[in-house]
Motif scaffolding. Structure first.
Motif, short mmCIF file in Angstrom:
data_model
loop_
_atom_site.label_atom_id
_atom_site.label_comp_id
_atom_site.label_asym_id
_atom_site.label_seq_id
_atom_site.Cartn_x
_atom_site.Cartn_y
_atom_site.Cartn_z
N THR A 127 0.75 13.00 -0.53
CA THR A 127 0.07 12.89 -1.81
C THR A 127 -0.69 11.57 -1.95
O THR A 127 -1.71 11.51 -2.65
CB THR A 127 1.05 13.05 -3.00
OG1 THR A 127 2.12 12.10 -2.86
CG2 THR A 127 1.61 14.46 -3.02
N GLN A 128 -0.22 10.54 -1.28
CA GLN A 128 -0.96 9.28 -1.30
C GLN A 128 -2.36 9.44 -0.70
O GLN A 128 -3.31 8.79 -1.13
CB GLN A 128 -0.19 8.21 -0.52
CG GLN A 128 1.00 7.63 -1.26
CD GLN A 128 0.57 6.77 -2.43
OE1 GLN A 128 0.40 7.26 -3.55
NE2 GLN A 128 0.37 5.49 -2.20
N GLY A 187 4.37 1.92 -6.67
CA GLY A 187 3.82 1.75 -5.34
C GLY A 187 4.70 2.28 -4.23
O GLY A 187 4.39 2.14 -3.04
N ARG A 221 3.99 6.23 -8.23
CA ARG A 221 2.65 5.65 -8.16
C ARG A 221 2.56 4.36 -8.95
O ARG A 221 1.89 3.41 -8.53
CB ARG A 221 1.62 6.67 -8.64
CG ARG A 221 1.48 7.82 -7.67
CD ARG A 221 0.29 8.69 -7.95
NE ARG A 221 -0.01 9.49 -6.78
CZ ARG A 221 -1.07 10.27 -6.64
NH1 ARG A 221 -1.95 10.34 -7.62
NH2 ARG A 221 -1.25 10.95 -5.54
N GLU A 222 3.23 4.30 -10.06
CA GLU A 222 3.26 3.05 -10.83
C GLU A 222 3.93 1.94 -10.03
O GLU A 222 3.49 0.79 -10.06
CB GLU A 222 4.01 3.26 -12.15
CG GLU A 222 3.21 3.97 -13.22
CD GLU A 222 3.90 3.95 -14.56
OE1 GLU A 222 3.21 4.13 -15.58
OE2 GLU A 222 5.14 3.75 -14.61
N TRP A 268 5.46 12.16 -0.51
CA TRP A 268 4.90 10.89 -0.95
C TRP A 268 3.76 10.48 -0.03
O TRP A 268 2.67 10.12 -0.49
CB TRP A 268 5.97 9.82 -1.00
CG TRP A 268 5.44 8.42 -1.17
CD1 TRP A 268 5.45 7.42 -0.27
CD2 TRP A 268 4.82 7.88 -2.35
NE1 TRP A 268 4.87 6.29 -0.78
CE2 TRP A 268 4.48 6.54 -2.07
CE3 TRP A 268 4.52 8.40 -3.61
CZ2 TRP A 268 3.84 5.71 -2.99
CZ3 TRP A 268 3.89 7.57 -4.53
CH2 TRP A 268 3.56 6.25 -4.23
#
Length: 309
Positions: free
Chosen positions: A240-241, A212, A209-210, A237
């Motif tokens: 969860t986004q 991207g 997440r950091e 991924w």
């Protein structure tokens, strides 16, 4: 996920267990927020000792299995689940483990008739060796977390929670490669707040997440044998986004404290990965609102009992 549940029920009746949903008040867990309702989903009682049995059996049932059988790389739990499913279906199973895997998990694999290969410092090393072997044998590859059938199988846990207790306000779940949180988030979508929990020393989703996008991270610490994936799975991924608003980090000390509390106070013998949801509450990393209904996924019990003393 409904198809995955039906497939297992019809083709391997009795293999998967409907695990208990234990409802407690916050006070019973030593929480300051005494009026919250906490649901413990006791998935450590699942066949093979973890939620992984759901996804691994779904993967095997959804595919033709060659004469060379099935093959998997694992920190331990995915391998145990694959071996249990393979044994139930009467097929050969080969499991690749990293050096960090516990001797208790290795012994369990051998007791299930699996051929065990140990090597490499982390899960990624075991996976590389597994893929090379798979190209030689043509065995059916079962990935620990990044296959549609595996994620869908894990998601049947959400279906079961909803059938047993309804929809909670929040679901707190540990993250390694992301198969479990991917399945749960896909099931609940926006109907419940799904919160990702990771050890500070294995922050695969947090670092993705950091950045991207999924990235490789260094992993270690108390829960590395279960949550030691270096990169979040591509399927999870994407899910969860869309459906997971929070990814929280926990210290090894908080995880260990919660693990020991579960044993000493509730007599639940679980591995460190299964203690992260309680650790999030007891450490204050996650603060519930008044009257909140929280579901904690107690995901695995493949632990050496001697470590709980």
């Amino acid at each position: 996920m409904e198809s995955a549940a039906r497939r297992a029920r019809e083709r391997t009746p009795g293999f998967l267990r409907e695990t208990p949903l234990w409802k407690l008040q916050g006070a019973a867990l030593g929480l300051a927020a005494r009026d919250v309702e906490v649901w413990l989903k006791l998935e450590q009682l699942q066949v093979s000792g973890s939620f992984k049995a759901r996804g691994m059996m779904n993967r095997l049932l959804a595919n033709d299995i060659p004469a060379s059988g099935v093959i998997v790389a694992s920190g331990g739990n995915a391998g145990i689940a694959t071996a249990a499913a393979a044994q139930a279906l009467g097929v050969h199973c080969e499991v690749f483990l990293p050096n960090v895997s516990s001797e208790a998990k290795r012994a369990r694999l051998r007791s299930l008739g699996a051929q065990v290969v140990v090597g490499g410092d982390a899960y990624a090393d075991a996976l590389a060796a597994c893929l090379a072997r798979q190209r030689e044998t043509g065995a059916l590859l079962t990935h620990a977390y990044d296959q549609p059938e595996v994620v869908a199988g894990a998601g049947t846990l959400g279906l079961e929670i909803e059938r047993q207790g309804g929809i909670p306000d929040s679901v707190l779940v540990s993250v390694g490669g992301g198969g479990l949180i991917g399945g749960l988030a896909a099931w609940f979508e926006s109907r419940a707040r799904v919160v990702a929990l990771e050890p500070e020393r294995a922050p695969t989703l947090f670092k993705a997440r950091e950045a991207g996008a999924p990235v490789d991270v260094e992993v270690g610490g108390i829960a590395a044998d279960s949550l030691g994936a270096r990169r979040i799975g591509s399927i999870s991924w994407d899910i969860t986004q869309r459906h997971v608003p929070e990814a929280l980090l926990l210290t090894d000390e908080a995880i260990r404290s919660a693990q020991l509390w579960l044993w000493k106070e509730l007599k639940l013998a679980v591995e460190p990965a299964a203690a992260l949801p309680l650790a999030a509450l007891q450490s204050g990393a996650y603060v519930p609102h008044s009257g909140e209904k929280l579901c904690l996924i107690v995901c695995g019990a493949n632990v050496d009992p001697a470590t709980l003393a």
